[in-house]
Design a protein around this motif. Sequence first.
Motif, PDB file in Angstrom:
ATOM      1  N   ILE A   1      25.353 -57.282 -11.536  1.00  0.00           N
ATOM      2  CA  ILE A   1      24.963 -58.309 -12.518  1.00  0.00           C
ATOM      3  C   ILE A   1      25.396 -59.698 -12.049  1.00  0.00           C
ATOM      4  O   ILE A   1      24.635 -60.650 -12.077  1.00  0.00           O
ATOM      5  N   CYS A   2      26.652 -59.803 -11.601  1.00  0.00           N
ATOM      6  CA  CYS A   2      27.171 -61.111 -11.172  1.00  0.00           C
ATOM      7  C   CYS A   2      27.960 -60.976  -9.871  1.00  0.00           C
ATOM      8  O   CYS A   2      28.962 -60.283  -9.840  1.00  0.00           O
ATOM      9  N   PRO A   3      27.477 -61.532  -8.765  1.00  0.00           N
ATOM     10  CA  PRO A   3      26.310 -62.415  -8.599  1.00  0.00           C
ATOM     11  C   PRO A   3      24.954 -61.739  -8.791  1.00  0.00           C
ATOM     12  O   PRO A   3      23.969 -62.454  -8.970  1.00  0.00           O
TER      13      PRO A   3
ATOM     14  N   ASP B   1      29.978 -53.655  -1.423  1.00  0.00           N
ATOM     15  CA  ASP B   1      30.679 -54.810  -2.003  1.00  0.00           C
ATOM     16  C   ASP B   1      30.666 -55.972  -1.034  1.00  0.00           C
ATOM     17  O   ASP B   1      31.635 -56.738  -0.947  1.00  0.00           O
ATOM     18  N   HIS B   2      29.551 -56.107  -0.296  1.00  0.00           N
ATOM     19  CA  HIS B   2      29.461 -57.231   0.641  1.00  0.00           C
ATOM     20  C   HIS B   2      28.412 -58.214   0.130  1.00  0.00           C
ATOM     21  O   HIS B   2      28.326 -58.444  -1.084  1.00  0.00           O
ATOM     22  N   TRP B   3      27.618 -58.782   0.953  1.00  0.00           N
ATOM     23  CA  TRP B   3      26.638 -59.766   0.486  1.00  0.00           C
ATOM     24  C   TRP B   3      25.496 -59.040  -0.184  1.00  0.00           C
ATOM     25  O   TRP B   3      24.939 -58.098   0.361  1.00  0.00           O
TER      26      TRP B   3
ATOM     27  N   GLU C   1      45.445 -67.748  -8.322  1.00  0.00           N
ATOM     28  CA  GLU C   1      44.159 -68.156  -7.759  1.00  0.00           C
ATOM     29  C   GLU C   1      43.136 -67.018  -7.847  1.00  0.00           C
ATOM     30  O   GLU C   1      43.362 -65.955  -7.272  1.00  0.00           O
ATOM     31  N   TRP C   2      42.011 -67.276  -8.532  1.00  0.00           N
ATOM     32  CA  TRP C   2      40.961 -66.258  -8.597  1.00  0.00           C
ATOM     33  C   TRP C   2      40.485 -65.899  -7.197  1.00  0.00           C
ATOM     34  O   TRP C   2      40.380 -66.759  -6.318  1.00  0.00           O
ATOM     35  N   ALA C   3      40.216 -64.613  -6.965  1.00  0.00           N
ATOM     36  CA  ALA C   3      39.605 -64.206  -5.695  1.00  0.00           C
ATOM     37  C   ALA C   3      38.692 -63.008  -5.962  1.00  0.00           C
ATOM     38  O   ALA C   3      38.835 -62.319  -6.955  1.00  0.00           O
TER      39      ALA C   3
ATOM     40  N   HIS D   1      33.271 -56.211 -16.424  1.00  0.00           N
ATOM     41  CA  HIS D   1      33.346 -57.678 -16.343  1.00  0.00           C
ATOM     42  C   HIS D   1      33.626 -58.112 -14.921  1.00  0.00           C
ATOM     43  O   HIS D   1      34.280 -57.388 -14.169  1.00  0.00           O
ATOM     44  N   LEU D   2      33.158 -59.283 -14.585  1.00  0.00           N
ATOM     45  CA  LEU D   2      33.497 -59.904 -13.304  1.00  0.00           C
ATOM     46  C   LEU D   2      35.018 -59.953 -13.216  1.00  0.00           C
ATOM     47  O   LEU D   2      35.687 -60.287 -14.207  1.00  0.00           O
ATOM     48  N   GLU D   3      35.552 -59.598 -12.070  1.00  0.00           N
ATOM     49  CA  GLU D   3      37.006 -59.493 -11.892  1.00  0.00           C
ATOM     50  C   GLU D   3      37.747 -60.695 -12.487  1.00  0.00           C
ATOM     51  O   GLU D   3      37.396 -61.840 -12.281  1.00  0.00           O
TER      52      GLU D   3
HETATM   53  O1  7JW Z   1      32.976 -59.319  -6.574  1.00  0.00           O
HETATM   54  C1  7JW Z   1      32.384 -60.435  -6.043  1.00  0.00           C
HETATM   55  C2  7JW Z   1      32.262 -61.604  -6.779  1.00  0.00           C
HETATM   56  C3  7JW Z   1      31.637 -62.728  -6.224  1.00  0.00           C
HETATM   57  C4  7JW Z   1      31.509 -63.978  -7.027  1.00  0.00           C
HETATM   58  C5  7JW Z   1      31.777 -65.228  -6.452  1.00  0.00           C
HETATM   59  C6  7JW Z   1      31.681 -66.374  -7.220  1.00  0.00           C
HETATM   60  C7  7JW Z   1      31.335 -66.279  -8.568  1.00  0.00           C
HETATM   61  F1  7JW Z   1      31.271 -67.411  -9.305  1.00  0.00           F
HETATM   62  C8  7JW Z   1      31.075 -65.051  -9.143  1.00  0.00           C
HETATM   63  C9  7JW Z   1      31.166 -63.899  -8.373  1.00  0.00           C
HETATM   64  C10 7JW Z   1      31.153 -62.690  -4.904  1.00  0.00           C
HETATM   65  C11 7JW Z   1      31.285 -61.500  -4.158  1.00  0.00           C
HETATM   66  N1  7JW Z   1      30.821 -61.448  -2.865  1.00  0.00           N
HETATM   67  C12 7JW Z   1      30.969 -60.304  -2.171  1.00  0.00           C
HETATM   68  C13 7JW Z   1      31.556 -59.181  -2.745  1.00  0.00           C
HETATM   69  N2  7JW Z   1      32.011 -59.198  -4.015  1.00  0.00           N
HETATM   70  C14 7JW Z   1      31.897 -60.360  -4.733  1.00  0.00           C
END
Ligand code: 7JW
Length: 221
Positions: free
Chosen positions: A172-174, A141-143, A37-39, A197-199
């Motif tokens: 970049i993302c979000p 790394d919050h909102w 599961e992606w997180a 890259h996004l995790e």
């Molecule tokens: O690393 C992250 C990724 C995302 C996130 C969620 C949904 C998507 F589709 C893409 C990216 C949200 C985050 N909120 C708080 C801290 N870190 C975050």
Amino acid sequence: TRSSRPQRMLAHVKRHAARGDPQSVIDAIDYFCRHKEWAMNVGDEKGTILDSVVCEVSPGAVLELGTYCGYSTMRIARLLAPGARLITLEFNPANAAVARQVIAWAGLEHKVQLVEGSSGDLIPQMREKFGIDSFDLVFLDHWKDWYLPDTRLMEELGLLHKGSVLLADNVICPGAPEYLAYVRSSPRYDSRYFKSHLEYTYVEDGLEKSVFPGASAGSRP
Ligand SMILES: Oc1cc(-c2ccc(F)cc2)cc2nccnc12
Ligand SMILES: [Mg+2]
């Protein structure tokens, strides 16, 4: 009621990671997020950049904004020198409860102080409640909407010293456009983007590293 994703992640850690072995806990979370599961943990790719910045700064005092499940908390804490301190702030009590157990499973609870609440309320309490004079490293790394106001707050409270490093996830993302514009344009920061890259995905994201050259910089001579 159905378990939450963080709870399922914690169960995976307890099943597959060795107590007191932070790397095995980090690896178990990465496996879970990549194959089950992606997180929204910072992840292994951006995590390697985080590691290198922590090693470069070798901070005595670190502030993490946004604990989530404690993944980046562990990545930072496992690299801290004896006596160095990491304070991590988490707004969501359910996430904080999971993070405490993840951090404890890794055996890192003695290096970490997890505080529940909003960063805007807690940052002004850093001195009186936690005896912190200033931070050597801040991991944002919050909102994303809170990156800039919290940075301004830390500046105004004198919680950043000459050479303090801000490292921001997800620029970049979000995306954190106002924050990026500020740290890249202000004479008060030397800022650099680490493309990644996004995790656990191929979507572009990155970390922005911004060094605070000191309160006097950017003010009239
Ligand atoms: O690393 C992250 C990724 C995302 C996130 C969620 C949904 C998507 F589709 C893409 C990216 C949200 C985050 N909120 C708080 C801290 N870190 C975050
Ligand atoms: Mg993030």
